[in-house]
Design a protein around this motif. Structure first.
Motif, mmCIF file in Angstrom:
data_model
loop_
_atom_site.group_PDB
_atom_site.id
_atom_site.type_symbol
_atom_site.label_atom_id
_atom_site.label_comp_id
_atom_site.label_asym_id
_atom_site.label_seq_id
_atom_site.Cartn_x
_atom_site.Cartn_y
_atom_site.Cartn_z
ATOM 1 N N LYS A 166 0.235 -2.026 16.600
ATOM 2 C CA LYS A 166 1.381 -2.596 15.890
ATOM 3 C C LYS A 166 1.980 -1.578 14.927
ATOM 4 C CE LYS A 166 -0.346 -7.372 16.091
ATOM 5 N NZ LYS A 166 -0.733 -8.570 15.295
ATOM 6 N N SER A 167 3.231 -1.807 14.562
ATOM 7 C CA SER A 167 3.925 -0.902 13.646
ATOM 8 C C SER A 167 3.844 -1.367 12.201
ATOM 9 C CB SER A 167 5.388 -0.745 14.063
ATOM 10 O OG SER A 167 6.024 -2.012 14.126
ATOM 11 N N VAL A 168 3.122 -2.438 11.948
ATOM 12 C CA VAL A 168 2.861 -2.912 10.600
ATOM 13 C C VAL A 168 1.355 -3.069 10.434
ATOM 14 C CG1 VAL A 168 5.063 -4.076 10.235
ATOM 15 C CG2 VAL A 168 3.217 -5.312 11.390
ATOM 16 N N PRO A 169 0.864 -3.001 9.181
ATOM 17 C CA PRO A 169 1.633 -2.813 7.951
ATOM 18 C C PRO A 169 2.076 -1.358 7.763
ATOM 19 C CG PRO A 169 -0.705 -2.839 7.442
ATOM 20 C CD PRO A 169 -0.586 -3.172 8.916
ATOM 21 N N LYS A 170 3.133 -1.186 6.954
ATOM 22 C CA LYS A 170 3.543 0.152 6.545
ATOM 23 C C LYS A 170 2.598 0.628 5.440
ATOM 24 C CE LYS A 170 7.156 -0.329 9.173
ATOM 25 N NZ LYS A 170 7.110 0.156 10.562
ATOM 26 N N MET A 171 2.384 1.922 5.391
ATOM 27 C CA MET A 171 1.477 2.506 4.409
ATOM 28 C C MET A 171 2.293 3.332 3.425
ATOM 29 S SD MET A 171 -1.176 1.183 5.767
ATOM 30 C CE MET A 171 -2.580 1.939 4.938
ATOM 31 N N VAL A 172 2.194 3.017 2.135
ATOM 32 C CA VAL A 172 3.061 3.633 1.133
ATOM 33 C C VAL A 172 2.227 4.272 0.029
ATOM 34 C CG1 VAL A 172 5.007 3.305 -0.429
ATOM 35 C CG2 VAL A 172 4.778 1.834 1.604
ATOM 36 N N LEU A 173 2.460 5.566 -0.182
ATOM 37 C CA LEU A 173 1.851 6.285 -1.302
ATOM 38 C C LEU A 173 2.847 6.297 -2.453
ATOM 39 C CD1 LEU A 173 0.399 9.366 0.629
ATOM 40 C CD2 LEU A 173 -0.740 7.192 0.112
ATOM 41 N N VAL A 174 2.388 5.948 -3.654
ATOM 42 C CA VAL A 174 3.278 5.901 -4.804
ATOM 43 C C VAL A 174 2.801 6.846 -5.893
ATOM 44 C CG1 VAL A 174 4.076 3.547 -4.358
ATOM 45 C CG2 VAL A 174 2.034 3.905 -5.773
ATOM 46 N N SER A 175 3.775 7.337 -6.654
ATOM 47 C CA SER A 175 3.492 8.213 -7.790
ATOM 48 C C SER A 175 4.614 8.029 -8.803
ATOM 49 C CB SER A 175 3.390 9.673 -7.338
ATOM 50 O OG SER A 175 4.600 10.103 -6.731
ATOM 51 N N ALA A 176 4.494 8.697 -9.935
ATOM 52 C CA ALA A 176 5.510 8.558 -10.980
ATOM 53 C C ALA A 176 6.859 9.074 -10.489
ATOM 54 C CB ALA A 176 5.078 9.332 -12.229
ATOM 55 N N ALA A 177 7.922 8.380 -10.883
ATOM 56 C CA ALA A 177 9.278 8.789 -10.507
ATOM 57 C C ALA A 177 9.584 10.173 -11.067
ATOM 58 C CB ALA A 177 10.285 7.771 -11.020
ATOM 59 N N ARG A 178 10.362 10.941 -10.309
ATOM 60 C CA ARG A 178 10.716 12.299 -10.725
ATOM 61 C C ARG A 178 12.146 12.404 -11.233
ATOM 62 N NH1 ARG A 178 6.195 11.801 -8.777
ATOM 63 N NH2 ARG A 178 4.900 13.494 -7.957
ATOM 64 N N HIS A 179 12.983 11.441 -10.905
ATOM 65 C CA HIS A 179 14.417 11.584 -11.167
ATOM 66 C C HIS A 179 14.990 10.395 -11.940
ATOM 67 C CE1 HIS A 179 14.130 14.959 -8.437
ATOM 68 N NE2 HIS A 179 13.645 14.165 -7.505
ATOM 69 N N GLY A 180 14.177 9.866 -12.831
ATOM 70 C CA GLY A 180 14.651 8.779 -13.686
ATOM 71 C C GLY A 180 14.582 7.400 -13.060
ATOM 72 N N GLY A 181 13.967 7.285 -11.884
ATOM 73 C CA GLY A 181 13.875 6.007 -11.208
ATOM 74 C C GLY A 181 12.679 5.195 -11.650
ATOM 75 N N THR A 182 12.332 4.207 -10.825
ATOM 76 C CA THR A 182 11.216 3.318 -11.131
ATOM 77 C C THR A 182 9.902 3.886 -10.633
ATOM 78 O OG1 THR A 182 12.706 1.419 -10.962
ATOM 79 C CG2 THR A 182 10.346 0.968 -10.829
ATOM 80 N N ILE A 183 9.916 4.444 -9.413
ATOM 81 C CA ILE A 183 8.683 4.930 -8.797
ATOM 82 C C ILE A 183 9.043 5.856 -7.644
ATOM 83 C CG2 ILE A 183 8.418 3.096 -7.039
ATOM 84 C CD1 ILE A 183 5.418 2.933 -8.018
ATOM 85 N N MET A 184 8.160 6.792 -7.330
ATOM 86 C CA MET A 184 8.333 7.693 -6.191
ATOM 87 C C MET A 184 7.496 7.189 -5.027
ATOM 88 S SD MET A 184 9.561 10.495 -4.816
ATOM 89 C CE MET A 184 10.092 11.674 -6.096
ATOM 90 N N THR A 185 8.010 7.302 -3.803
ATOM 91 C CA THR A 185 7.288 6.817 -2.630
ATOM 92 C C THR A 185 7.239 7.865 -1.518
ATOM 93 O OG1 THR A 185 9.283 5.877 -1.598
ATOM 94 C CG2 THR A 185 8.010 4.434 -3.061
ATOM 95 N N ARG A 186 6.185 7.745 -0.717
ATOM 96 C CA ARG A 186 6.074 8.403 0.573
ATOM 97 C C ARG A 186 5.491 7.355 1.506
ATOM 98 N NH1 ARG A 186 8.910 11.347 -1.692
ATOM 99 N NH2 ARG A 186 8.881 13.628 -1.834
ATOM 100 N N SER A 187 6.295 6.907 2.467
ATOM 101 C CA SER A 187 5.847 5.819 3.338
ATOM 102 C C SER A 187 5.625 6.309 4.750
ATOM 103 C CB SER A 187 6.865 4.673 3.313
ATOM 104 O OG SER A 187 8.131 5.104 3.762
ATOM 105 N N PHE A 188 4.649 5.694 5.419
ATOM 106 C CA PHE A 188 4.303 6.012 6.797
ATOM 107 C C PHE A 188 4.644 4.808 7.676
ATOM 108 C CE2 PHE A 188 1.956 8.904 4.233
ATOM 109 C CZ PHE A 188 1.802 10.064 4.982
ATOM 110 N N ILE A 189 5.280 5.055 8.843
ATOM 111 C CA ILE A 189 5.899 3.964 9.606
ATOM 112 C C ILE A 189 5.357 3.733 11.023
ATOM 113 C CG2 ILE A 189 8.037 3.947 8.288
ATOM 114 C CD1 ILE A 189 9.307 5.760 10.339
ATOM 115 N N PRO A 190 4.061 3.570 11.258
ATOM 116 C CA PRO A 190 2.985 3.810 10.302
ATOM 117 C C PRO A 190 2.318 5.168 10.468
ATOM 118 C CG PRO A 190 2.143 2.538 12.126
ATOM 119 C CD PRO A 190 3.593 2.822 12.437
#
Length: 351
Positions: free
Chosen positions: A247-271
């Motif tokens: 299956k193509s879910v669930p998606k896997m998402v790595l999060v870290s502190a935002a770099r450009h003034g946003g809420t959060i930084m992401t790197r997602s795998f699909i999958p």
């Protein structure tokens, strides 16, 4: 099918694919999927013998029909056609391809133009969700030209406004299918969440990563992807998704502190491939995870206050703004996004 199958090729958000009327495809899913594999040129890493673009983001299909549901204009079924495997799956939704469904439905005469803007209610068959979509229709027809820009797409286009309804638990039965904001899977603290897209949220730092690595760099990390897949396979049953190996879910998402003034930084795998951006509903699920009282995203996120919030979800090619409205207790009432779409071709394709 030697005479060809009517199709429109469109960019929807940061994805691209074929849009079909349900009546133009076989009703039998097995026959339909076999034809779509041929149309896309799968399985082949280059998809050289088909319309696919050798990337999961450009090997997508929307099947649209006039709805017989009360208060609903059209039904939309999303199909992900795998690039290098003979697999077509309806296990997930796609909010990017959704951005093209409204324009397509109007162009095909399923919905009448209402004025300078046309609002449609779309039922998403994959998850049973509803979305209210507003399409720009000045002069009595769809326009794709406009001044709106979204990261991951060059240039400007007409806005397509999407407000999702009742997204929580649409695939897994609950926003937090385990009932917890944090689960430990393979030694990693995870938030297993479904606010429109089943996702596993994890801190990039727990894998020894900074969090802003280039997708190509992450794709080359075989050991990392093996660890992430091990977590995904265990998380699937915990999220009421059963065996997710194919299956193509669930998606896997790595999060870290935002770099450009946003809420959060992401790197997602699909999958299994690192996304060059982030999916619409994936961004909604990450944004909701940021609002939880605990969890990897909640601990990292920089967010505002109030019952209406703009959450800037940063990704490899920019940011994705999620507009969230909360009830007095802090539960998510609705989540909206702004996307764009563009018609690329209209004609027949051959299987």
């Amino acid at each position: 099918m030697s005479d060809g199958i009517r199709a429109m090729w469109m960019r929807g958000g940061t994805s691209k694919g074929g849009y079909f009327l349900a009546s133009d495809l076989p009703a039998d899913p097995a026959q339909r999927d076999a034809i779509l594999l041929r149309i896309m040129g799968s399985p082949d890493p280059r998809q050289i013998d088909g319309m696919g673009g050798a990337d999961p983001l450009t090997s997508k299909v929307a099947v649209v029909r006039r709805s017989d549901r009360a208060g609903v204009d059209v039904d939309y079924l999303f199909l992900q056609v795998f690039v290098d495997r003979a697999v077509v799956t309806d296990a997930q939704n796609c909010g990017n391809i959704l951005a093209g469904v409204g324009p397509f439905a109007i162009e095909r005469g399923l919905v009448a133009v209402q004025g300078d803007q046309t609002r449609l209610r779309i039922f998403m068959q994959n998850t049973g969700q509803l979305a209210d979509v507003t399409v720009q229709t000045p002069a009595g027809r769809v326009t794709y030209a406009g001044d709106s820009a979204i990261d991951g797409v060059p240039g400007h286009a007409a806005p397509v406004e999407i407000v999702f309804q009742e997204t929580a638990g649409s695939s897994c039965g609950a926003l937090l299918p385990t009932g917890r904001a944090v689960d430990w899977v393979e030694g990693i603290a995870c938030t297993l969440i479904d606010d429109g897209m089943p996702s596993v949220i994890m801190a990039a730092a727990d894998f020894g990563l900074v969090g802003d690595e280039d997708p190509a760099e992450l794709d080359a990390m075989t050991d990392l992807k093996t660890r992430i897949e091990a977590i995904r396979l265990k998380a699937g049953p915990m999220m009421n998704l059963g065996d997710v190996a194919a299956k193509s879910v669930p998606k896997m998402v790595l999060v870290s502190a935002a770099r450009h003034g946003g809420t959060i930084m992401t790197r997602s795998f699909i999958p299994h491939v690192c996304h060059k951006a982030i999916g619409v509903l994936g961004a909604v699920s990450v944004g909701t995870a940021c609002l939880l009282p605990e969890g990897p995203a909640a601990h990292i996120a920089q967010q505002g206050a109030g019952r209406e919030r703009r959450l800037s979800i940063e990704h490899p090619t920019g940011e994705f703004t999620v507009l969230v409205r909360l009830d007095p207790e802090g539960a998510v009432l609705s989540a909206g996004v702004l996307r764009t779409a563009r018609k690329l071709a209209d004609g027949v394709v051959f299987a």
